[in-house]
Design a protein around this motif. Structure first.
Motif, short mmCIF file in Angstrom:
data_model
loop_
_atom_site.label_atom_id
_atom_site.label_comp_id
_atom_site.label_asym_id
_atom_site.label_seq_id
_atom_site.Cartn_x
_atom_site.Cartn_y
_atom_site.Cartn_z
N THR A 127 0.80 -1.23 0.00
CA THR A 127 0.00 0.00 0.00
C THR A 127 0.83 1.27 0.00
N GLY A 128 2.08 1.18 0.46
CA GLY A 128 2.89 2.37 0.63
C GLY A 128 2.61 3.12 1.92
N ASP A 129 1.72 2.60 2.76
CA ASP A 129 1.43 3.23 4.04
C ASP A 129 2.66 3.18 4.94
N THR A 130 2.91 4.27 5.65
CA THR A 130 4.07 4.36 6.54
C THR A 130 3.62 4.62 7.96
N ALA A 135 10.11 8.24 20.33
CA ALA A 135 9.82 8.10 21.75
C ALA A 135 9.34 9.42 22.34
N GLY A 136 8.15 9.39 22.95
CA GLY A 136 7.59 10.57 23.58
C GLY A 136 6.94 11.55 22.63
N ARG A 137 6.89 11.22 21.34
CA ARG A 137 6.37 12.17 20.35
C ARG A 137 5.21 11.62 19.53
N GLY A 138 4.67 10.47 19.95
CA GLY A 138 3.49 9.94 19.30
C GLY A 138 3.81 9.10 18.07
N ALA A 139 2.74 8.53 17.51
CA ALA A 139 2.84 7.66 16.34
C ALA A 139 1.84 8.11 15.30
N THR A 140 2.21 7.99 14.03
CA THR A 140 1.34 8.40 12.95
C THR A 140 1.32 7.36 11.84
N THR A 149 -2.42 10.54 9.86
CA THR A 149 -3.36 10.28 10.95
C THR A 149 -2.59 9.93 12.21
N THR A 150 -2.97 10.55 13.32
CA THR A 150 -2.38 10.17 14.61
C THR A 150 -2.98 8.84 15.05
N LEU A 151 -2.14 7.94 15.49
CA LEU A 151 -2.57 6.59 15.84
C LEU A 151 -2.93 6.48 17.31
N ARG A 152 -4.04 5.80 17.59
CA ARG A 152 -4.45 5.47 18.95
C ARG A 152 -5.02 4.06 18.96
N LEU A 202 1.84 -5.32 14.97
CA LEU A 202 2.05 -4.32 16.01
C LEU A 202 1.52 -2.96 15.58
N CYS A 203 1.73 -2.61 14.33
CA CYS A 203 1.21 -1.34 13.82
C CYS A 203 -0.31 -1.35 13.75
N MET A 204 -0.89 -2.51 13.49
CA MET A 204 -2.35 -2.60 13.47
C MET A 204 -2.94 -2.46 14.85
N VAL A 205 -2.23 -2.91 15.88
CA VAL A 205 -2.66 -2.63 17.25
C VAL A 205 -2.66 -1.11 17.47
N ALA A 206 -1.61 -0.45 17.01
CA ALA A 206 -1.53 1.01 17.14
C ALA A 206 -2.67 1.71 16.42
#
Length: 279
Positions: A127-130, A135-140, A149-152, A202-206
């Motif tokens: 897909t090309g999704d990244t 650390a301490g700055r969130g995940a996208t 998109t910010t991940l939660r 792991l990224c799908m959990v995120a």
């Protein structure tokens, strides 16, 4: 370091994507010499794996001279010692999926300090999704069209409603044991998925596409980037201290079910390492 991880992982993913078209086209057979095996006859490595790792190592040498390196295919430098930063790389996570054309394989690149991931990126090759984090700055999640998109993690609070991912060893003894654990777990959660690429799990959990992931025998390159992404999205983690041969358990779970999920894993006997009888 996050920017470096994103850049290098994206370049390697583009190479892997192009190489798959060259190697396979519409024909499922592969050119002679393009595939060999590693730990067992069911554990493949392709020419794309080795080329991707070589590309990543060259680029990191250019962008981060003096850092250490640990790759799945070529090994690398020690975790501690003269290198303050070590890059941990899985050049193609999900090689079997790559071989079969199943669209779930990725490139994973992470920077670690003293064995702890501080920056990383996982690029879904198809897909090309990244997915990326620091650390301490969130995940996208950055899609191929540039949408960020910010991940939660999900807000699930009942483990009975959890969609859980896992993976299986290439070793037959371990796989049999893991199968027995799945049989114990399956009636006590919503359902189980086996996607075939731990970094993507792991990224799908995120991203809230899964509620939890557990697996025995992961190596640092399997979780170094993805676990950081999951943690920065709010997941609770349990990570192995060593390498896959130790058979330790890795877990990432949405915070609302983390304690209950770990308790459940203990109840079914999944909290102990799974090692091969042939070790």
């Amino acid at each position: 370091m996050r920017a470096v991880a994103v850049t290098v992982a994206a370049e390697a993913a583009a190479h892997v994507r192009a190489r798959r078209r060259e190697l396979f086209g519409s024909d499922p057979t592969v050119e002679v010499g393009a595939v060999r095996t590693k730990s067992t006859i069911t554990d493949p490595v392709t020419i794309a794996d080795t080329e991707s790792e070589d590309l990543i190592r060259r680029r990191l040498t250019q962008l981060r001279p003096g850092d250490g390196f640990l790759g799945e295919e070529g090994g690398g430098d020690a975790a501690t010692g003269e290198f303050r930063v070590r890059w941990v790389v899985d050049p193609v996570d999900g090689t079997v999926n790559f071989l079969y054309g199943i669209p779930a394989f990725a490139v994973s690149v992470a920077a670690q300090i003293d064995g702890l991931s501080v920056a990383g990126a996982v690029v879904d090759v198809t897909t090309g999704d990244t997915y990326s984090a620091a650390a301490g700055r969130g995940a996208t999640l950055t899609t191929a069209d540039g949408t960020v998109t910010t991940l939660r993690c999900t807000s699930v609070t009942d483990v009975r409603l959890a969609l859980v991912a896992t993976g299986f060893s290439y070793d037959a003894d371990r796989r049999a044991h893991q199968g027995r654990l799945v049989a114990e777990l399956l009636p006590r959660v919503r359902d189980i998925r086996r996607i075939g690429a731990a970094a993507l799990d792991l990224c799908m959990v995120a991203a809230g596409r899964l509620d939890a992931h557990y697996e025995h025998g992961l190596n640092p390159w399997d979780w170094a980037a993805g676990a950081l992404v999951a943690a920065e999205a709010g997941a609770s983690l349990r990570l192995p201290a060593g390498f896959g041969a130790d058979g330790e358990l890795a877990v990432a779970a949405a915070p609302g079910i983390a304690d209950e999920f770990l308790t459940l894993l203990t109840e079914i006997g999944a909290d102990a390492p799974i090692t091969s009888r042939r070790r």
